[in-house]
Design an enzyme around this catalytic site. Structure first.
Site, PDB file in Angstrom:
ATOM      1  N   ASP A 193      93.382  34.890  -0.279  1.00  0.00           N
ATOM      2  CA  ASP A 193      94.258  33.718  -0.212  1.00  0.00           C
ATOM      3  C   ASP A 193      93.881  32.916   1.042  1.00  0.00           C
ATOM      4  O   ASP A 193      93.004  32.059   1.001  1.00  0.00           O
ATOM      5  CB  ASP A 193      95.708  34.219  -0.200  1.00  0.00           C
ATOM      6  CG  ASP A 193      96.733  33.098  -0.206  1.00  0.00           C
ATOM      7  OD1 ASP A 193      96.343  31.923  -0.103  1.00  0.00           O
ATOM      8  OD2 ASP A 193      97.934  33.382  -0.301  1.00  0.00           O
ATOM      9  N   ASP A 197     101.374  42.563  -6.697  1.00  0.00           N
ATOM     10  CA  ASP A 197     102.823  42.791  -6.772  1.00  0.00           C
ATOM     11  C   ASP A 197     103.632  41.612  -6.265  1.00  0.00           C
ATOM     12  O   ASP A 197     103.126  40.701  -5.607  1.00  0.00           O
ATOM     13  CB  ASP A 197     103.194  43.999  -5.907  1.00  0.00           C
ATOM     14  CG  ASP A 197     103.140  43.668  -4.425  1.00  0.00           C
ATOM     15  OD1 ASP A 197     102.086  43.165  -3.961  1.00  0.00           O
ATOM     16  OD2 ASP A 197     104.151  43.872  -3.722  1.00  0.00           O
ATOM     17  N   LYS A 234      92.110  32.305  -4.324  1.00  0.00           N
ATOM     18  CA  LYS A 234      93.038  31.177  -4.408  1.00  0.00           C
ATOM     19  C   LYS A 234      92.430  29.954  -3.759  1.00  0.00           C
ATOM     20  O   LYS A 234      92.069  29.981  -2.588  1.00  0.00           O
ATOM     21  CB  LYS A 234      94.338  31.530  -3.686  1.00  0.00           C
ATOM     22  CG  LYS A 234      95.525  31.550  -4.616  1.00  0.00           C
ATOM     23  CD  LYS A 234      96.796  31.708  -3.858  1.00  0.00           C
ATOM     24  CE  LYS A 234      97.549  32.928  -4.301  1.00  0.00           C
ATOM     25  NZ  LYS A 234      98.813  33.102  -3.580  1.00  0.00           N
ATOM     26  N   GLU A 284      88.688  43.754  -2.970  1.00  0.00           N
ATOM     27  CA  GLU A 284      90.010  43.140  -2.749  1.00  0.00           C
ATOM     28  C   GLU A 284      90.603  42.678  -4.074  1.00  0.00           C
ATOM     29  O   GLU A 284      89.879  42.402  -5.028  1.00  0.00           O
ATOM     30  CB  GLU A 284      89.851  41.916  -1.836  1.00  0.00           C
ATOM     31  CG  GLU A 284      90.200  42.171  -0.375  1.00  0.00           C
ATOM     32  CD  GLU A 284      91.709  42.282  -0.133  1.00  0.00           C
ATOM     33  OE1 GLU A 284      92.472  42.571  -1.072  1.00  0.00           O
ATOM     34  OE2 GLU A 284      92.113  42.072   1.023  1.00  0.00           O
ATOM     35  N   ASP A 285      91.906  42.554  -4.111  1.00  0.00           N
ATOM     36  CA  ASP A 285      92.556  42.001  -5.294  1.00  0.00           C
ATOM     37  C   ASP A 285      92.468  40.477  -5.274  1.00  0.00           C
ATOM     38  O   ASP A 285      92.127  39.845  -6.249  1.00  0.00           O
ATOM     39  CB  ASP A 285      94.025  42.454  -5.390  1.00  0.00           C
ATOM     40  CG  ASP A 285      94.813  42.241  -4.101  1.00  0.00           C
ATOM     41  OD1 ASP A 285      94.236  41.797  -3.078  1.00  0.00           O
ATOM     42  OD2 ASP A 285      96.023  42.521  -4.104  1.00  0.00           O
ATOM     43  N   ILE A 286      92.804  39.889  -4.121  1.00  0.00           N
ATOM     44  CA  ILE A 286      92.847  38.428  -4.033  1.00  0.00           C
ATOM     45  C   ILE A 286      92.568  37.988  -2.602  1.00  0.00           C
ATOM     46  O   ILE A 286      92.959  38.642  -1.645  1.00  0.00           O
ATOM     47  CB  ILE A 286      94.229  37.902  -4.520  1.00  0.00           C
ATOM     48  CG1 ILE A 286      94.268  36.366  -4.582  1.00  0.00           C
ATOM     49  CG2 ILE A 286      95.361  38.422  -3.661  1.00  0.00           C
ATOM     50  CD1 ILE A 286      95.456  35.818  -5.389  1.00  0.00           C
TER      51      ILE A 286
HETATM   52  P1  IMP Z   1      95.259  36.531   2.808  1.00  0.00           P
HETATM   53  O1  IMP Z   1      95.129  37.328   4.084  1.00  0.00           O
HETATM   54  O2  IMP Z   1      96.160  35.364   2.968  1.00  0.00           O
HETATM   55  O3  IMP Z   1      93.920  36.151   2.205  1.00  0.00           O
HETATM   56  O4  IMP Z   1      96.020  37.443   1.770  1.00  0.00           O
HETATM   57  C1  IMP Z   1      95.415  38.506   1.240  1.00  0.00           C
HETATM   58  C2  IMP Z   1      96.382  39.557   0.712  1.00  0.00           C
HETATM   59  O5  IMP Z   1      97.694  39.073   0.446  1.00  0.00           O
HETATM   60  C3  IMP Z   1      95.841  40.012  -0.608  1.00  0.00           C
HETATM   61  O6  IMP Z   1      94.982  41.112  -0.422  1.00  0.00           O
HETATM   62  C4  IMP Z   1      97.076  40.349  -1.393  1.00  0.00           C
HETATM   63  O7  IMP Z   1      97.405  41.700  -1.192  1.00  0.00           O
HETATM   64  C5  IMP Z   1      98.141  39.460  -0.835  1.00  0.00           C
HETATM   65  N1  IMP Z   1      98.322  38.246  -1.671  1.00  0.00           N
HETATM   66  C6  IMP Z   1      97.894  36.999  -1.415  1.00  0.00           C
HETATM   67  N2  IMP Z   1      98.234  36.134  -2.379  1.00  0.00           N
HETATM   68  C7  IMP Z   1      98.901  36.871  -3.299  1.00  0.00           C
HETATM   69  C8  IMP Z   1      99.504  36.544  -4.571  1.00  0.00           C
HETATM   70  O8  IMP Z   1      99.495  35.414  -5.068  1.00  0.00           O
HETATM   71  N3  IMP Z   1     100.078  37.579  -5.215  1.00  0.00           N
HETATM   72  C9  IMP Z   1     100.110  38.843  -4.727  1.00  0.00           C
HETATM   73  N4  IMP Z   1      99.557  39.187  -3.563  1.00  0.00           N
HETATM   74  C10 IMP Z   1      98.957  38.208  -2.848  1.00  0.00           C
HETATM   75 MG    MG Z   2      95.357  42.987  -0.814  1.00  0.00          MG
END
Ligand code: IMP
Ligand code: MG
Length: 170
Positions: free
Chosen positions: A99, A155, A127, A95-97
């Site tokens: 959150d 992005d 994060k 994964e990239d990040i």
């Molecule tokens: P989550 O489901 O909230 O953990 O979000 C995960 C996905 O949202 C990541 O795989 C990213 O593609 C995107 N994402 C979350 N935070 C960011 C950010 O700060 N910048 C860019 N993409 C993000």
């Molecule tokens: Mg992603």
């Protein structure tokens, strides 16, 4: 272009990816790995990471989307799935990040139904929100503040993925 503050520069990322790669090479020594990148955000991290792993490996990809206009919709859509079976394989999800962790939880659940031999997670960024998703991550690059970050694959409405560093708007 809006002014961007660099949070992680190229050299720092490069060094970390090398470290992660050698740890993964050790952990999967003499095993065959299937590395699964989550598109689109992980494509740059994935391409650098696999080149720093010495273990023979397969690459596959799946694509999900959950963000619109820099905000999580909370609804995760699988836009396309992997092409190769992973039953009985050692799988590393990239994964990239992470959150809220929703995407990751969703993907782990999905991949488990395919019955891999093992399933681990590598993410470049995490994060810090105190939501307790850290235990889902096996290989972590960096913790970033709770800001919207861009670059190195990440992005903002489709732009900035090609920046060689990770940054945030000033
Ligand atoms: P989550 O489901 O909230 O953990 O979000 C995960 C996905 O949202 C990541 O795989 C990213 O593609 C995107 N994402 C979350 N935070 C960011 C950010 O700060 N910048 C860019 N993409 C993000
Ligand atoms: Mg992603």
């Amino acid at each position: 272009m809006k002014e961007i503050e660099i949070l992680l520069n190229e050299a720092k990322i490069k060094e970390k990816v090398k470290q992660l790669g050698s740890q993964i090479s050790k952990d999967y020594k003499d095993r065959e790995l299937v590395v699964v990148g989550v598109l689109k955000g992980s494509f740059i991290f994935m391409s650098d990471l696999v080149r720093s792993i010495e273990t023979p490996l397969y690459c596959d990809f799946l694509r999900v989307s959950s963000y619109h206009d820099d905000r999580s919709t909370g609804t995760i859509r699988m836009e396309f799935d992997m092409t190769q079976p992973i039953t009985n394989k050692d799988v590393l999800l990239v994964e990239d990040i992470v959150d809220s962790g929703k995407t990751l939880r969703h993907l782990l659940k999905h991949l488990k139904t395919k019955e891999p031999k093992s399933l681990k997670v590598a993410t470049l960024l995490y994060k810090e929100l105190g939501l307790g998703n850290k235990e889902l991550i096996n290989y972590l690059g960096f913790e970033v503040p709770n800001r919207y970050v861009i670059g190195y694959g990440l992005d903002s409405n489709g732009l900035y993925r090609s920046l060689p560093y990770v940054g945030a708007y000033k």
